[in-house]
Design a protein around this motif. Sequence first.
Motif, PDB file in Angstrom:
ATOM      1  N   THR A 100       0.994  -1.240  -0.143  1.00  0.00           N
ATOM      2  CA  THR A 100       0.052  -0.097   0.080  1.00  0.00           C
ATOM      3  C   THR A 100       0.837   1.344   0.070  1.00  0.00           C
ATOM      4  OG1 THR A 100      -0.230   0.011   2.364  1.00  0.00           O
ATOM      5  CG2 THR A 100      -1.932  -0.944   1.113  1.00  0.00           C
ATOM      6  N   LEU A 194      -9.214  -4.219   1.785  1.00  0.00           N
ATOM      7  CA  LEU A 194      -8.205  -4.680   1.274  1.00  0.00           C
ATOM      8  C   LEU A 194      -8.164  -6.064   2.125  1.00  0.00           C
ATOM      9  CD1 LEU A 194      -5.223  -2.390   1.441  1.00  0.00           C
ATOM     10  CD2 LEU A 194      -6.460  -3.015  -0.596  1.00  0.00           C
ATOM     11  N   HIS A 198      -2.806  -7.143   4.891  1.00  0.00           N
ATOM     12  CA  HIS A 198      -2.412  -5.798   4.533  1.00  0.00           C
ATOM     13  C   HIS A 198      -2.738  -4.817   5.776  1.00  0.00           C
ATOM     14  CE1 HIS A 198      -2.163  -5.523   0.089  1.00  0.00           C
ATOM     15  NE2 HIS A 198      -2.923  -6.478   0.198  1.00  0.00           N
ATOM     16  N   PHE A 226      -6.433  -1.136  -4.388  1.00  0.00           N
ATOM     17  CA  PHE A 226      -7.099   0.160  -4.245  1.00  0.00           C
ATOM     18  C   PHE A 226      -8.058   0.424  -5.711  1.00  0.00           C
ATOM     19  CE2 PHE A 226      -3.913   1.339  -1.145  1.00  0.00           C
ATOM     20  CZ  PHE A 226      -4.885   1.198  -0.015  1.00  0.00           C
ATOM     21  N   HIS A 246      -2.136   8.101  -2.164  1.00  0.00           N
ATOM     22  CA  HIS A 246      -2.568   7.391  -3.456  1.00  0.00           C
ATOM     23  C   HIS A 246      -3.701   8.086  -4.270  1.00  0.00           C
ATOM     24  CE1 HIS A 246      -3.839   3.350  -5.428  1.00  0.00           C
ATOM     25  NE2 HIS A 246      -5.136   4.178  -5.567  1.00  0.00           N
TER      26      HIS A 246
END
Length: 317
Positions: A100, A194, A198, A226, A246
């Motif tokens: 991530t 997720l 994670h 994602f 992100h």
Amino acid sequence: MTITQLQYVLAVAEHKNFTQAAEKCFVTQPTLSMQIQKIEEELDIIIFDRSKKPIQLTEVGQKIVEQAKNIVNEADRIQDIVDQQKGFIGGEFRIGIIPTIMPTLLPMFLNNFIKKYPKVKLIIEELNTSEIITKLKNGHLDAAIAATPLEEEKIKEVVLYYEPFMVYVPESHAKFDKSELEIDDLNVEEILLLQDGHCFRDGILNLCKNRNLAKDYKFQLQSGSFETLIRLANEGLGVTLLPYLHTMELADKEKSKLRHFKDPKPSREVSLLFPKNELKKHIIDALQATIQGVVRGAIAFQNVDIISPLAKNNKGA
């Protein structure tokens, strides 16, 4: 007893197989076996119980392996001392990054780092947090980047930045018209998560203070991407949470569906991890300075509440 012999012992302890250990050390299996037997004869003890499959350490063998790790690390430190004295920043450097963080952070700093330190050969692996911890402890990584705190005894954590969680809310959702959200606005049953493994997922569940999804919910989806979560949210199937970095590359249409949390903003703490023996510290320091230099301009939030990836406790910052 030599450093090389101790390296052979560590290889067998890790792989629990003489043939695999020999391949790892780039020697023949008879050579490796003979060198380990020499140590056992010199110390008049048995390090490995060869009667078991896979091979197991004896009780005294476990103690020897722990000390061998210290000795090999301290021997490696000699080269570090020489490099630092000469001002040389180079050589192979192995770093692990959690999934991530890898796609957003790596493009931000990698080009800058390799231009500034062309003699460093970075070997980068995408690994989950548990794999990173294991590899750091076994000496297979020099450093890593992950969400913290992890509270691992032999691993040092240096905070790089704090990254807020953003909520991605589809237009059909009841909370779409709110400019900022609170934790109580979220229902864990409708959050697209997720998959297990994670730490970002664990942080969200800690944030919602509820680790159990409802049994009668319409569906349960746990994705490793994602992008998949965003597409499903666009279909009106729930909301999802994204790390701030992100969201910077999203299209304007998708950015219009992002919502901040009210202050203090729930955030994750992203740190540079490395063994406490601090081998290759000069490269670690260079990496830290490079990352903080590029991230400082991207994340300017001050009033944040750090959500731990651990189940135990959270901490403010």
